[in-house]
Each structure stands twice: as C-alpha cells, then as structure tokens.
Design a protein around this motif. Structure first.
Motif, mmCIF file in Angstrom:
data_model
loop_
_atom_site.group_PDB
_atom_site.id
_atom_site.type_symbol
_atom_site.label_atom_id
_atom_site.label_comp_id
_atom_site.label_asym_id
_atom_site.label_seq_id
_atom_site.Cartn_x
_atom_site.Cartn_y
_atom_site.Cartn_z
ATOM 1 N N LEU A 38 0.810 -1.217 0.000
ATOM 2 C CA LEU A 38 0.000 0.000 0.000
ATOM 3 C C LEU A 38 0.845 1.269 0.000
ATOM 4 O O LEU A 38 0.474 2.267 -0.596
ATOM 5 C CB LEU A 38 -0.940 0.015 1.204
ATOM 6 C CG LEU A 38 -1.973 -1.110 1.259
ATOM 7 C CD1 LEU A 38 -2.743 -1.062 2.567
ATOM 8 C CD2 LEU A 38 -2.915 -0.999 0.075
ATOM 9 N N ASN A 106 -4.818 1.435 8.494
ATOM 10 C CA ASN A 106 -3.747 1.529 7.489
ATOM 11 C C ASN A 106 -2.385 1.725 8.136
ATOM 12 O O ASN A 106 -1.386 1.176 7.664
ATOM 13 C CB ASN A 106 -4.016 2.658 6.493
ATOM 14 C CG ASN A 106 -4.993 2.246 5.415
ATOM 15 O OD1 ASN A 106 -5.262 1.061 5.237
ATOM 16 N ND2 ASN A 106 -5.524 3.224 4.705
ATOM 17 N N LYS A 109 -0.781 -1.437 9.615
ATOM 18 C CA LYS A 109 -0.037 -2.251 8.644
ATOM 19 C C LYS A 109 1.429 -1.834 8.617
ATOM 20 O O LYS A 109 2.316 -2.675 8.468
ATOM 21 C CB LYS A 109 -0.665 -2.137 7.262
ATOM 22 C CG LYS A 109 -2.005 -2.840 7.172
ATOM 23 C CD LYS A 109 -2.610 -2.716 5.790
ATOM 24 C CE LYS A 109 -3.854 -3.544 5.669
ATOM 25 N NZ LYS A 109 -5.081 -2.833 5.918
#
Length: 133
Positions: A38, A106, A109
């Motif tokens: 990502l 997010n 992660k």
C-alpha cells in the motif's frame, strides 16, 4: 510535565533517529524481507540463531515511514535474546501494544510489517553459499 502522547512520540522518534541494530548482520542464519504494497515500506530482518533456537543477534534494514522503521527497531530490542518459541507467541496485538499509540488500520499495517517479516524470518534459513551475495 509532558503528556503521555508526547512521551510516546519522543520514544518513537528516538527509535527512528537512533535505531536498535539497524544494518546488515554478517553470519546470519535466517533472513526475510517484505514490503507493504500500500505504501512501499520495506523491512528486512536478519537473525542469528544459536543451536538451541535462541536469538543470538538480530538486525534490520529497510526504507519507509517513521512508524515502520521505528517499530522494527522496537521489535528487535524486544526479542533480542529470546527463543524462537517465545517469538512465535509474540502476537500482532503484542506488537501494537509495544509500539504504543493507537493507530488507524492503514497505519497498523506499517507497524506490523516488521512483525510479519520476523515471523517469516524464523522459517527462512540462509544458505551459507548465498550469504554475502
């Protein structure tokens, strides 16, 4: 008196700016690298395990945000000298607690990247012929 949040931020920046065992480990017995697709953060962890499965030494390298790099430093400081069995019992939740501040999913992660890498590193022995190449 600094707030709890300020203390966490200072601790995280300390690990980012002066990380524990950042670099490569010559003579490592196990190694693994992965990235967060990502954001592109990359962490590699090199381990030297003794014959009894104890982490004799550990180093990390990589590039990425403050969270990914500071959490790698924190993790290695935490697991230095532990056994593989103790490491396997160290959960993702334990890693987030070790890091400290609450993170969005997010950003979790980013924090958990080094934890994922080290869980794989113990299953990734280094071929002595490949070492140093």
């Amino acid at each position: 008196m600094p707030s709890e949040e300020e203390l966490y931020e200072e601790h995280i920046l300390d690990h980012y700016e002066d990380p524990f065992h950042r670099g490569e480990l010559s003579g490592c017995t196990h190694s693994h690298e992965d990235k967060n697709p990502l954001c592109g953060d990359v962490v590699r962890i090199d381990l030297k395990l003794d014959p009894d499965g104890k982490i004799e030494d550990c180093y990390f390298s990589g590039d990425g945000c403050v969270i990914s790099q500071a959490s790698a430093s924190m993790l290695l400081e935490e697991i230095q000298g532990k056994t593989i069995e103790e490491l396997k019992q160290f959960t993702a939740e334990d890693m987030l607690k070790l890091y400290g501040p609450r993170l969005t999913p997010n950003r979790q992660k980013c924090c958990l990247l080094s934890w994922r890498v080290i869980q794989q590193a113990v299953h990734s022995p280094v071929d002595a012929a490949d070492e140093g190449s």
